[in-house]
Design a protein around this motif. Structure first.
Motif, PDB file in Angstrom:
ATOM      1  N   VAL A   1      -2.931  20.453 -13.139  1.00 32.31           N
ATOM      2  CA  VAL A   1      -1.717  20.410 -13.953  1.00 32.31           C
ATOM      3  C   VAL A   1      -1.714  19.196 -14.869  1.00 32.31           C
ATOM      4  N   GLY A   2      -2.533  18.193 -14.571  1.00 29.62           N
ATOM      5  CA  GLY A   2      -2.597  17.000 -15.405  1.00 29.62           C
ATOM      6  C   GLY A   2      -2.152  15.728 -14.723  1.00 29.62           C
ATOM      7  N   PHE A   3      -1.742  15.809 -13.462  1.00 32.26           N
ATOM      8  CA  PHE A   3      -1.377  14.608 -12.714  1.00 32.26           C
ATOM      9  C   PHE A   3      -2.631  13.757 -12.516  1.00 32.26           C
ATOM     10  N   GLU A   4      -2.449  12.447 -12.578  1.00 29.94           N
ATOM     11  CA  GLU A   4      -3.545  11.511 -12.354  1.00 29.94           C
ATOM     12  C   GLU A   4      -3.200  10.580 -11.207  1.00 29.94           C
ATOM     13  N   ARG A   5      -4.194  10.264 -10.413  1.00 29.27           N
ATOM     14  CA  ARG A   5      -3.960   9.338  -9.303  1.00 29.27           C
ATOM     15  C   ARG A   5      -3.646   7.964  -9.868  1.00 29.27           C
ATOM     16  N   SER A   6      -2.552   7.375  -9.370  1.00 28.19           N
ATOM     17  CA  SER A   6      -2.109   6.091  -9.904  1.00 28.19           C
ATOM     18  C   SER A   6      -1.956   5.017  -8.836  1.00 28.19           C
ATOM     19  N   GLY A   7      -2.285   5.346  -7.594  1.00 29.52           N
ATOM     20  CA  GLY A   7      -2.176   4.341  -6.538  1.00 29.52           C
ATOM     21  C   GLY A   7      -1.996   5.000  -5.194  1.00 29.52           C
ATOM     22  N   SER A   8      -1.536   4.203  -4.248  1.00 33.60           N
ATOM     23  CA  SER A   8      -1.257   4.735  -2.915  1.00 33.60           C
ATOM     24  C   SER A   8      -0.084   3.977  -2.316  1.00 33.60           C
ATOM     25  N   VAL A   9       0.561   4.620  -1.372  1.00 32.14           N
ATOM     26  CA  VAL A   9       1.678   4.025  -0.649  1.00 32.14           C
ATOM     27  C   VAL A   9       1.548   4.417   0.816  1.00 32.14           C
ATOM     28  N   SER A  10       2.230   3.692   1.655  1.00 28.76           N
ATOM     29  CA  SER A  10       2.308   4.051   3.058  1.00 28.76           C
ATOM     30  C   SER A  10       3.653   4.740   3.284  1.00 28.76           C
ATOM     31  N   MET A  11       3.608   5.896   3.928  1.00 28.56           N
ATOM     32  CA  MET A  11       4.835   6.637   4.231  1.00 28.56           C
ATOM     33  C   MET A  11       4.811   7.071   5.689  1.00 28.56           C
ATOM     34  N   GLU A  12       5.986   7.155   6.270  1.00 37.29           N
ATOM     35  CA  GLU A  12       6.080   7.656   7.629  1.00 37.29           C
ATOM     36  C   GLU A  12       6.070   9.181   7.594  1.00 37.29           C
ATOM     37  N   VAL A  13       5.154   9.765   8.328  1.00 41.66           N
ATOM     38  CA  VAL A  13       5.047  11.217   8.444  1.00 41.66           C
ATOM     39  C   VAL A  13       4.958  11.539   9.924  1.00 41.66           C
ATOM     40  N   GLY A  14       5.957  12.237  10.425  1.00 39.77           N
ATOM     41  CA  GLY A  14       5.949  12.581  11.847  1.00 39.77           C
ATOM     42  C   GLY A  14       5.940  11.375  12.754  1.00 39.77           C
ATOM     43  N   GLY A  15       6.593  10.299  12.318  1.00 40.37           N
ATOM     44  CA  GLY A  15       6.672   9.094  13.131  1.00 40.37           C
ATOM     45  C   GLY A  15       5.465   8.176  13.039  1.00 40.37           C
ATOM     46  N   VAL A  16       4.525   8.492  12.149  1.00 46.79           N
ATOM     47  CA  VAL A  16       3.302   7.695  11.988  1.00 46.79           C
ATOM     48  C   VAL A  16       3.174   7.265  10.535  1.00 46.79           C
ATOM     49  N   ASP A  17       2.851   5.988  10.316  1.00 47.32           N
ATOM     50  CA  ASP A  17       2.587   5.530   8.952  1.00 47.32           C
ATOM     51  C   ASP A  17       1.264   6.110   8.479  1.00 47.32           C
ATOM     52  N   ARG A  18       1.298   6.751   7.311  1.00 39.69           N
ATOM     53  CA  ARG A  18       0.087   7.360   6.756  1.00 39.69           C
ATOM     54  C   ARG A  18      -0.058   6.959   5.300  1.00 39.69           C
ATOM     55  N   GLU A  19      -1.307   6.850   4.880  1.00 36.72           N
ATOM     56  CA  GLU A  19      -1.572   6.573   3.470  1.00 36.72           C
ATOM     57  C   GLU A  19      -1.313   7.835   2.664  1.00 36.72           C
ATOM     58  N   MET A  20      -0.598   7.689   1.573  1.00 37.35           N
ATOM     59  CA  MET A  20      -0.357   8.783   0.640  1.00 37.35           C
ATOM     60  C   MET A  20      -0.870   8.348  -0.716  1.00 37.35           C
ATOM     61  N   TRP A  21      -1.643   9.199  -1.357  1.00 37.79           N
ATOM     62  CA  TRP A  21      -2.070   8.929  -2.719  1.00 37.79           C
ATOM     63  C   TRP A  21      -0.956   9.339  -3.656  1.00 37.79           C
ATOM     64  N   VAL A  22      -0.670   8.498  -4.634  1.00 39.91           N
ATOM     65  CA  VAL A  22       0.377   8.753  -5.612  1.00 39.91           C
ATOM     66  C   VAL A  22      -0.257   9.328  -6.868  1.00 39.91           C
ATOM     67  N   TYR A  23       0.288  10.433  -7.321  1.00 41.38           N
ATOM     68  CA  TYR A  23      -0.154  11.069  -8.572  1.00 41.38           C
ATOM     69  C   TYR A  23       1.020  11.084  -9.537  1.00 41.38           C
ATOM     70  N   THR A  24       0.751  10.797 -10.798  1.00 42.06           N
ATOM     71  CA  THR A  24       1.810  10.751 -11.799  1.00 42.06           C
ATOM     72  C   THR A  24       1.442  11.606 -13.011  1.00 42.06           C
TER      73      THR A  24
END
Length: 148
Positions: free
Chosen positions: A122-145
């Motif tokens: 669609v044209g989104f580009e990876r612009s970084g990463s963040v840590s998010m809680e998923v199911g009670g566990v901190d996980r790395e998420m790649w950010v696309y913009t």
């Protein structure tokens, strides 16, 4: 309601959404009603992803900075047919062209290659990463913009 029932049985979708677990017909109806009510309350827009029938959900959640976050899911039985990418293209285009948003963002776990492919097509580009809680566990998420 079949899509919500199937999503509730998925090991991942309920961790990152408000899909009800355990699933009951009443809880499924309440989930759909909450999605419908978001636009009326001015907190976002939620749409069914369809491929002849409802097979998922995609939402656009405006932020105070003139941008918005997009999130989506597709039930396992409908994956691999490009429905997520088509839904993402439609909602992203609507957000940028009609709502005149300045920036669209989505977050994807690094292992979720199908979602990453849909976003980049669609044209989104990876612009970084963040840590998010998923199911009670901190996980790395790649950010696309995506910019207009």
């Amino acid at each position: 309601m079949a899509a919500v029932r199937e999503a509730a049985a998925d090991p991942y979708i309920p961790l990152v959404t408000s899909v009800p677990v355990p699933y009951t017909h009443a809880e499924g109806l309440a989930f759909v009603a909450r999605q419908h009510d978001r636009a009326a309350r001015g907190v976002g827009y939620s749409f069914a992803v369809a491929d002849g029938r409802a097979v998922g959900q995609i939402g656009l959640w405006p932020a105070r900075d003139g941008g918005a976050v997009i999130g989506y899911w597709v039930v396992r039985s409908a994956r691999g047919r490009g429905v997520a990418g088509r839904a993402l293209a439609a909602v992203a285009g609507w957000g940028l062209d009609v709502l005149r948003l300045d920036l669209l963002t989505l977050r994807v776990e690094p292992w979720n290659e199908p979602s990453i492919r849909a976003a980049t097509r669609v044209g989104f580009e990876r612009s970084g990463s963040v840590s998010m809680e998923v199911g009670g566990v901190d996980r790395e998420m790649w950010v696309y913009t995506l910019l207009p």
